[in-house]
Scaffold this active site. Structure first.
Site, PDB file in Angstrom:
ATOM      1  N   GLY A 234       0.790  -1.296   0.068  1.00 45.42           N
ATOM      2  CA  GLY A 234      -0.210  -0.035  -0.048  1.00 45.42           C
ATOM      3  C   GLY A 234       0.984   1.283   0.066  1.00 45.42           C
ATOM      4  CB  CYS A 235       3.576   2.236   2.089  1.00 44.71           C
ATOM      5  SG  CYS A 235       2.880   2.228   3.550  1.00 44.71           S
ATOM      6  CB  THR A 236       5.091   0.512  -3.013  1.00 43.18           C
ATOM      7  OG1 THR A 236       5.988  -0.073  -2.127  1.00 43.18           O
ATOM      8  CG2 THR A 236       5.659   0.683  -4.227  1.00 43.18           C
TER       9      THR A 236
END
Length: 153
Positions: free
Chosen positions: A43-45
């Site tokens: 998700g952060c990527t």
């Protein structure tokens, strides 16, 4: 706690590349300050790559994009290089900025409770006033919403 229409809490954090960044040094710029849990997770990527892809549009608005997590500067350097991120990643290892912005919260996974960073974004105007706030962010469509709000300033 952060409130739309009020001054944003000041911060000073170390950044990727061995620098540091402070809100007081960003006067005359819009600031997109986004908090995320951990470098190089799915998700952060996706979120980072979304800001990367929209970065030229933020730059046209004279908006500075800053990603914040508790990861070390060394981890930020690797994450930034791996995904060609053109914006600053700041390290809040002691959690003081997360606390100031109310993003250090109790989370729950598989019934276990733990403390972690809530995905959140703040849009700060050239005078240091919070003009937009997104909490419990879901990645799809989020970058577009932040860009629209920045364009409206």
């Amino acid at each position: 706690m952060v409130e739309v229409g009020k001054k944003a809490p000041n911060f000073k954090m170390p950044t990727d590349g061995g620098g540091d960044i402070a809100l007081k040094d960003l006067k005359d710029h819009k600031v997109v300050l986004y908090f995320y849990p951990k470098d190089d997770t799915p998700g952060c990527t996706k979120e980072a790559c979304g800001f990367r892809d929209a970065f030229p549009n933020f730059s046209k608005l004279d908006a500075v994009v800053i990603g914040v997590s508790k990861d070390s500067v060394a981890k930020h350097d690797k994450f930034k290089a791996k995904h060609d991120l053109p914006f600053t990643l700041a390290s809040d290892e002691d959690g003081s900025v997360c606390e100031a912005y109310g993003t250090w919260v109790e989370k729950s996974m598989y019934g276990k409770k733990y403390m972690g960073i809530e995905r959140a974004t703040f849009l700060i105007d050239e005078k240091g006033v919070v003009r937009g706030e997104w909490r419990k962010v879901k990645v799809p469509g989020h970058v577009d919403a932040v860009l629209e709000a920045a364009q409206a300033l």
